[in-house]
Structures are given as structure tokens and as C-alpha cells.
Design a protein around this motif. Structure first.
Motif, mmCIF file in Angstrom:
data_model
loop_
_atom_site.group_PDB
_atom_site.id
_atom_site.type_symbol
_atom_site.label_atom_id
_atom_site.label_comp_id
_atom_site.label_asym_id
_atom_site.label_seq_id
_atom_site.Cartn_x
_atom_site.Cartn_y
_atom_site.Cartn_z
ATOM 1 N N GLN A 1 0.830 -1.205 0.000
ATOM 2 C CA GLN A 1 0.000 0.000 0.000
ATOM 3 C C GLN A 1 0.867 1.258 0.000
ATOM 4 O OE1 GLN A 1 -0.568 -2.658 1.929
ATOM 5 N NE2 GLN A 1 -2.535 -3.355 1.134
ATOM 6 N N MET A 2 1.927 1.243 0.815
ATOM 7 C CA MET A 2 2.816 2.394 0.862
ATOM 8 C C MET A 2 3.574 2.554 -0.452
ATOM 9 S SD MET A 2 2.164 3.724 3.713
ATOM 10 C CE MET A 2 3.403 4.990 3.541
ATOM 11 N N LEU A 3 3.982 1.442 -1.047
ATOM 12 C CA LEU A 3 4.686 1.513 -2.322
ATOM 13 C C LEU A 3 3.789 2.100 -3.399
ATOM 14 C CD1 LEU A 3 7.225 0.869 -3.970
ATOM 15 C CD2 LEU A 3 6.278 -1.414 -4.382
ATOM 16 N N ALA A 4 2.518 1.682 -3.424
ATOM 17 C CA ALA A 4 1.581 2.238 -4.402
ATOM 18 C C ALA A 4 1.401 3.736 -4.188
ATOM 19 C CB ALA A 4 0.235 1.520 -4.302
ATOM 20 N N HIS A 5 1.299 4.151 -2.921
ATOM 21 C CA HIS A 5 1.156 5.579 -2.621
ATOM 22 C C HIS A 5 2.372 6.360 -3.099
ATOM 23 C CE1 HIS A 5 2.118 9.026 -0.011
ATOM 24 N NE2 HIS A 5 0.844 9.315 -0.153
ATOM 25 N N HIS A 6 3.559 5.855 -2.811
ATOM 26 C CA HIS A 6 4.782 6.565 -3.191
ATOM 27 C C HIS A 6 4.909 6.674 -4.707
ATOM 28 C CE1 HIS A 6 5.494 6.393 0.930
ATOM 29 N NE2 HIS A 6 6.547 5.598 1.007
ATOM 30 N N VAL A 7 4.587 5.589 -5.414
ATOM 31 C CA VAL A 7 4.704 5.598 -6.874
ATOM 32 C C VAL A 7 3.730 6.604 -7.482
ATOM 33 C CG1 VAL A 7 4.337 4.222 -8.955
ATOM 34 C CG2 VAL A 7 5.607 3.254 -7.041
ATOM 35 N N VAL A 8 2.487 6.624 -6.996
ATOM 36 C CA VAL A 8 1.504 7.575 -7.521
ATOM 37 C C VAL A 8 1.935 9.008 -7.224
ATOM 38 C CG1 VAL A 8 -0.876 8.381 -7.308
ATOM 39 C CG2 VAL A 8 -0.402 5.941 -7.430
ATOM 40 N N GLY B 1 -6.868 12.617 -16.134
ATOM 41 C CA GLY B 1 -5.733 11.869 -15.608
ATOM 42 C C GLY B 1 -5.310 12.376 -14.241
ATOM 43 N N PHE B 2 -5.239 13.705 -14.093
ATOM 44 C CA PHE B 2 -4.908 14.283 -12.795
ATOM 45 C C PHE B 2 -5.981 13.949 -11.763
ATOM 46 C CE2 PHE B 2 -1.621 16.835 -14.749
ATOM 47 C CZ PHE B 2 -0.746 17.065 -13.706
ATOM 48 N N LEU B 3 -7.235 14.090 -12.144
ATOM 49 C CA LEU B 3 -8.314 13.808 -11.203
ATOM 50 C C LEU B 3 -8.323 12.339 -10.789
ATOM 51 C CD1 LEU B 3 -11.218 15.926 -12.763
ATOM 52 C CD2 LEU B 3 -9.935 16.412 -10.670
ATOM 53 N N GLY B 4 -8.006 11.444 -11.726
ATOM 54 C CA GLY B 4 -7.974 10.025 -11.388
ATOM 55 C C GLY B 4 -6.868 9.690 -10.397
ATOM 56 N N ALA B 5 -5.662 10.226 -10.636
ATOM 57 C CA ALA B 5 -4.546 9.946 -9.728
ATOM 58 C C ALA B 5 -4.776 10.575 -8.357
ATOM 59 C CB ALA B 5 -3.246 10.457 -10.334
ATOM 60 N N LEU B 6 -5.245 11.821 -8.342
ATOM 61 C CA LEU B 6 -5.533 12.473 -7.064
ATOM 62 C C LEU B 6 -6.696 11.790 -6.351
ATOM 63 C CD1 LEU B 6 -5.155 16.210 -8.160
ATOM 64 C CD2 LEU B 6 -3.579 14.900 -6.731
ATOM 65 N N GLY B 7 -7.663 11.293 -7.119
ATOM 66 C CA GLY B 7 -8.767 10.554 -6.513
ATOM 67 C C GLY B 7 -8.307 9.252 -5.885
ATOM 68 N N PHE B 8 -7.330 8.592 -6.504
ATOM 69 C CA PHE B 8 -6.778 7.368 -5.924
ATOM 70 C C PHE B 8 -6.145 7.654 -4.565
ATOM 71 C CE2 PHE B 8 -2.996 4.709 -5.281
ATOM 72 C CZ PHE B 8 -3.585 3.452 -5.222
ATOM 73 N N LEU B 9 -5.393 8.751 -4.469
ATOM 74 C CA LEU B 9 -4.807 9.124 -3.179
ATOM 75 C C LEU B 9 -5.891 9.448 -2.159
ATOM 76 C CD1 LEU B 9 -1.766 11.367 -4.214
ATOM 77 C CD2 LEU B 9 -1.775 8.961 -3.558
ATOM 78 N N GLN B 10 -6.993 10.042 -2.626
ATOM 79 C CA GLN B 10 -8.078 10.354 -1.704
ATOM 80 C C GLN B 10 -8.717 9.086 -1.150
ATOM 81 O OE1 GLN B 10 -10.704 12.610 0.585
ATOM 82 N NE2 GLN B 10 -8.762 13.106 -0.398
ATOM 83 N N VAL B 11 -8.866 8.066 -1.976
ATOM 84 C CA VAL B 11 -9.418 6.795 -1.498
ATOM 85 C C VAL B 11 -8.506 6.187 -0.432
ATOM 86 C CG1 VAL B 11 -9.980 4.428 -2.178
ATOM 87 C CG2 VAL B 11 -10.694 6.338 -3.622
ATOM 88 N N LEU B 12 -7.188 6.235 -0.656
ATOM 89 C CA LEU B 12 -6.255 5.724 0.342
ATOM 90 C C LEU B 12 -6.374 6.487 1.659
ATOM 91 C CD1 LEU B 12 -2.905 5.019 -1.569
ATOM 92 C CD2 LEU B 12 -4.452 3.364 -0.541
ATOM 93 N N GLY C 1 4.624 -8.435 3.188
ATOM 94 C CA GLY C 1 3.202 -8.436 3.467
ATOM 95 C C GLY C 1 2.400 -8.589 2.194
ATOM 96 N N LEU C 2 1.386 -9.461 2.232
ATOM 97 C CA LEU C 2 0.545 -9.643 1.067
ATOM 98 C C LEU C 2 -0.431 -8.496 0.946
ATOM 99 C CD1 LEU C 2 -0.257 -13.435 1.450
ATOM 100 C CD2 LEU C 2 1.372 -12.388 -0.109
ATOM 101 N N PRO C 3 -0.813 -8.099 -0.276
ATOM 102 C CA PRO C 3 -1.791 -7.039 -0.432
ATOM 103 C C PRO C 3 -3.091 -7.419 0.256
ATOM 104 C CG PRO C 3 -0.689 -7.515 -2.516
ATOM 105 C CD PRO C 3 -0.280 -8.578 -1.550
ATOM 106 N N GLY D 1 1.655 8.443 8.904
ATOM 107 C CA GLY D 1 2.458 9.654 8.877
ATOM 108 C C GLY D 1 3.440 9.693 7.739
ATOM 109 N N CYS D 2 3.701 8.595 7.044
ATOM 110 C CA CYS D 2 4.616 8.585 5.908
ATOM 111 C C CYS D 2 3.911 8.962 4.629
ATOM 112 C CB CYS D 2 5.253 7.212 5.736
ATOM 113 S SG CYS D 2 6.217 6.685 7.163
ATOM 114 N N VAL D 3 2.607 9.100 4.681
ATOM 115 C CA VAL D 3 1.849 9.298 3.486
ATOM 116 C C VAL D 3 1.977 10.697 2.977
ATOM 117 C CG1 VAL D 3 -0.452 9.432 2.581
ATOM 118 C CG2 VAL D 3 0.186 7.590 4.068
ATOM 119 N N LYS D 4 1.668 9.989 1.706
ATOM 120 C CA LYS D 4 1.368 10.970 0.938
ATOM 121 C C LYS D 4 0.315 10.686 0.542
ATOM 122 C CE LYS D 4 3.317 12.405 0.921
ATOM 123 N NZ LYS D 4 3.206 12.244 0.908
ATOM 124 N N HIS D 5 1.489 8.270 2.065
ATOM 125 C CA HIS D 5 0.762 8.200 2.247
ATOM 126 C C HIS D 5 0.797 9.030 2.037
ATOM 127 C CE1 HIS D 5 1.861 6.262 3.933
ATOM 128 N NE2 HIS D 5 1.499 6.071 4.390
#
Length: 447
Positions: free
Chosen positions: A221-228, A355-366, A428-430, A443-447
Motif C-alpha cells: 500500500q505504501m509503495l503504491a502511494h509513493h509511486v503515484v 488523468g490528474f483527477l484520477g490519480a488524485l482521486g486514488f490518493l483520496q481513497v487511500l 506483506g501480502l496485499p 504519517g509517511c503518506v502521501k501516504h
């Protein structure tokens, strides 16, 4: 002569009695777990050895690489046009005093990643760790966690303040429509370019950190957040939409100031102050990441198509913007040219907005999923239990630090025995991350 086979009389076991003969042991073999092949074991062992070596040599590698670059830059004048790109911003325009975007930025970005790696390890090892010991923290994991959170506090305090300064002195301060009126902004002031590249370098370094240190249950989850986050910063920089990146980073980073404070107070034993700071953290999280953040999404959705005309824009020899010209009817190469040549042709279509709204929306879901976990901890605080769940993992209460300045325990040796649903390699498994693991990494988010 044939013999007729007669059936034996059926023996009925008397009720309430136990036969004298012992019961026959079960012949069913236990289920064996699949054993990885020698090739897989060798690959995992080599990878863990490499990551362990990188983990314990971060300071040595980082500062020696910088020293070698500086030595080459000082002693070999012929290569200074190339080595200077590591130590200064590239694509400077003397007539305007601003900086453009280009491939030369990769050199400065690489140096920032190396510098952040060395500074983080050095601060944790020689400053923050001894400081925690001086204040009474003696357990290894608590020393490590305190040092990690204190480093994040130092970073976000500096870069959030810098981001707020850039935002408050900009034309789009409290005027969201102005974020797009001057698009495409081909050049940036030096402070803005340093801020954007520094933020991108920090998140690249965080990807390295979560892969060389002990993997936790919310690793993916953190890796996905960092990549996005990295993709958003890179895309906004390449498409000259750094105004959006600046505002989003300011809203996200303010939360990451209060959370490390709460964590450090926890390790120092100030439970009341910790709970108060947790309340401040929770309030700032909701306001910044679920009120103003969503409001910013609305501004992007509303003002971007109203302000930016679809088409392609060119840069003249006098640094003037020519356009828009009609978009090509076929192909996608015109939309990708900005990524290969940021100073060349740049095209805008409504797909960029979505595209911007989709990526920012993904972070909002997290962040929404994490906020639900924060609410559970808040309920514990109101019940008088305390906010002890705001931690990365259960601390080893019996593991004390008897070393001298070491704040990076060799958790690799026991990473294969992590709790919960995990693989044998400690990854850890997803979907297997639990509440305590997630709350500690918020607290690491951009998480």
C-alpha cells in the motif's frame, strides 16, 4: 471343488465400553508446505544480502559518492560542464533569471536522492538516536521509530514551510482559477524548481527506504502511494502544472508535521501530550485531506477546461508561447512529446484533466481508508484507553539497546517470522495489513 466364502459375524461394540486394544494411529500424512527451489532461495538470499549491505552502508556510500563527484568537478575542468549539473539547477535563462525543464534535471535529482539517503541515516545514527537515549528511550525498536519520526518531522517542517511560502507569494494564492491562467508556464523561479525536484527526490528515496529496511505489512500500500505521488510530481513538472503540485503537497504535508510529534511524544512517555497532539493531527488530517483537498479537486475539474484551450503550444526563439494549434486527429505521440522534450511542443486535451483527477482521486481513497482507522483510535482515546495504536508495529518490550549509537537493529534476521498473513520472505501480502500496522505508517503518506 469351489469353496463358498462365508461372511464373518458382525461384531457390535458394547455401548459405554472401551476396547482393550489401543487405537490405530492415523496414517494420514501432515500437509507439507511447498518448499522454494534452490534458485528461489539463492535469489532471495542474494537480494536480502544486498539490501542488508545497503542498509548498513548508507552513510558511507552516500557521502563517498558525493565526495567523488566533488573531487572530479574540482580537479577535471573538462568535465565541469557535466558535473556542474549535479550541484546546480540546469536550463537557466539569463534573460529572465528563471529555469526551464529538461533532461539535465535528472543529474540534480540523482544528487538529491543520494543526499537525502545520507542525511537521513546520519541524522538517525549520530543525532536523533543519541538524543532519544539521552531522553530515556532504551529499547531498540523505539529508538529506531523515534529516529524515523524525528527525521520526518525535520523534513516536513522545512519543505512544508517552503511550500507555504511559494504558495503565499504566488498569483494563485486564494485564487484557484489563477493556477491555470498562465499555462503553459515554461520557466520557474529557482526556489520553485528546487522545491519540486526536492520533493520528487524525497519520495524516490522513500521508495528505496521501504525496500531495504524491514518490510512491514502495509508495504505494498505504501509503495503504491509513493509511486503515484512520484508520478503526479513528475507529470505536473513535465506538463508545467507545478501550481497544482505545490497546492496538493502543501495540503498533504501539513498533516505529516503533527503525526511525528505525536509518535515522538509516545516514545518519550508523555501520554497526555501524545493524546492531545493526536487530536490535533486528526483535525488537521480531516480539514486538509478531506475538505480542502476535495475542494482542490473541484477547482481542477471546473477551472482547468474553462481556462486552458485544448491544442498544442510551441515555444518561439524569443521564449514566447505560440498557440494553441489544433490537436492532431490521429495518434498519441503529440501528447507524449512533453515527457521526452519538456521544452518542446506541449499539447493539452481533456484527458490530462481526467488523468490528474484520477490519480488524485486514488490518493483520496487511500487517505479515506486510513482516516477510518484514525477514527477507531480516536474512540479509544475518548474511552480513556489512549492512542497507543498509532504505531508502526508492536514494540518488543524486552529488547533493549545495549549498543553504542546503533539505531538500526538487524531486523532482517527475523523478517521471515513477521506476524499475520505474510510470506516466508517477510513481504506483506496485499490486503493483509492490520489496523496497527496501517496507523503507524499513516504519517509517511502521501501516504
Amino acid at each position: 471343488m469351489t469353496m463358498k466364502r462365508t461372511a464373518l459375524p458382525k461384531y457390535n461394540k458394547p455401548q459405554g465400553t472401551t476396547p482393550n486394544t489401543p487405537s490405530r494411529p492415523s496414517t494420514q500424512l501432515p500437509q507439507c508446505k511447498s518448499i522454494p527451489s534452490r534458485v528461489e532461495q539463492r535469489g532471495n538470499s542474494q537480494f536480502q544480502s544486498l539490501t542488508r549491505w545497503l542498509l548498513h552502508n548508507q552513510i558511507y556510500l552516500s557521502f563517498n559518492l558525493i565526495a567523488v563527484l566533488f573531487f572530479i568537478h574540482s580537479c577535471l575542468p573538462k568535465v565541469r560542464p557535466y558535473t556542474s549539473m549535479f550541484f546546480s539547477l540546469s536550463h537557466h535563462n539569463p534573460s529572465t533569471g528563471n529555469y526551464g525543464a529538461g533532461s539535465g534535471d535528472l543529474f540534480f535529482l540523482a544528487l538529491c536522492v543520494i543526499l537525502f539517503t545520507g542525511l537521513r541515516a546520519c541524522f538517525m545514527e549520530y543525532l536523533l538516536g543519541p538524543l532519544a537515549k539521552h531522553w530515556g528511550v532504551v529499547k531498540k525498536k523505539e529508538l529506531t521509530r523515534f529516529s524515523e519520526q524525528a527525521w520526518l518531522l525535520c523534513y516536513y517542517s522545512i519543505f512544508w514551510t517552503l511550500g507555504v511560502y511559494i504558495y503565499c507569494t504566488s498569483d494563485y494564492f486564494l485564487a484557484p482559477r489563477e493556477m491555470f491562467t498562465s499555462w503553459p508556464t515554461r520557466e520557474l523561479p529557482g526556489i520553485t524548481k528546487t522545491y519540486i525536484l526536492g520533493q520528487c527526490a524525497f519520495w524516490l528515496q522513500q521508495v528505496i527506504v521501504i525496500n531495504i529496511e524491514e518490510r512491514r505489512k502495509d508495504h505494498w500500500q505504501m509503495l503504491a502511494h509513493h509511486v503515484v505521488t512520484i508520478l503526479l510530481i513528475y507529470t505536473s513538472y513535465t506538463l508545467h502544472l507545478t501550481t497544482v503540485a505545490n497546492l496538493v503537497l502543501v495540503l498533504m504535508d501539513v498533516v505529516d508535521i503533527f503525526f511525528p510529534i505525536a509518535k515522538c511524544l509516545k516514545y518519550l512517555g508523555f501520554t497526555t501530550l501524545r493524546d492531545i497532539m493526536f487530536g490535533v493531527f486528526m483535525f488537521s488530517w480531516f480539514v486538509a485531506r478531506h475538505v480542502f483537498y476535495i475542494l482542490n479537486l473541484y477547482h481542477i475539474w471546473k477551472y482547468m477546461p474553462e481556462t486552458i484551450n485544448p491544442g498544442c503550444y510551441y515555444k518561439s526563439q524569443d521564449a514566447l508561447i505560440i498557440g494553441p494549434t489544433p490537436l492532431p486527429e490521429r495518434g498519441w505521440s503529440h501528447m507524449l512529446e512533453a515527457f521526452s522534450n519538456p521544452s518542446g511542443t506541449i499539447c493539452y486535451s481533456d484527458g490530462i484533466r481526467w488523468g490528474f483527477l484520477g490519480a488524485l482521486g486514488f490518493l483520496q481513497v487511500l487517505t479515506i481508508s486510513w482516516f477510518l482507522l484514525i477514527v477507531q483510535v480516536a474512540i479509544r482515546v475518548f474511552k480513556g484507553i489512549g492512542a497507543d495504536d498509532i504505531r508502526s508495529e508492536d514494540e518488543d518490550e524486552d529488547e533493549l539497546d545495549h549498543g553504542h549509537g546503533s539505531v538500526n537493529p538487524e531486523a532482517w534476521k527475523c523478517s521471515a517470522n513477521v506476524r499475520g498473513n505474510a510470506t516466508s520472505s517477510g513481504v506483506g501480502l496485499p490486503g493483509s495489513w492490520d489496523r496497527k500496522e496501517s496507523l503507524g505508517r499513516i504519517g509517511c503518506v502521501k501516504h
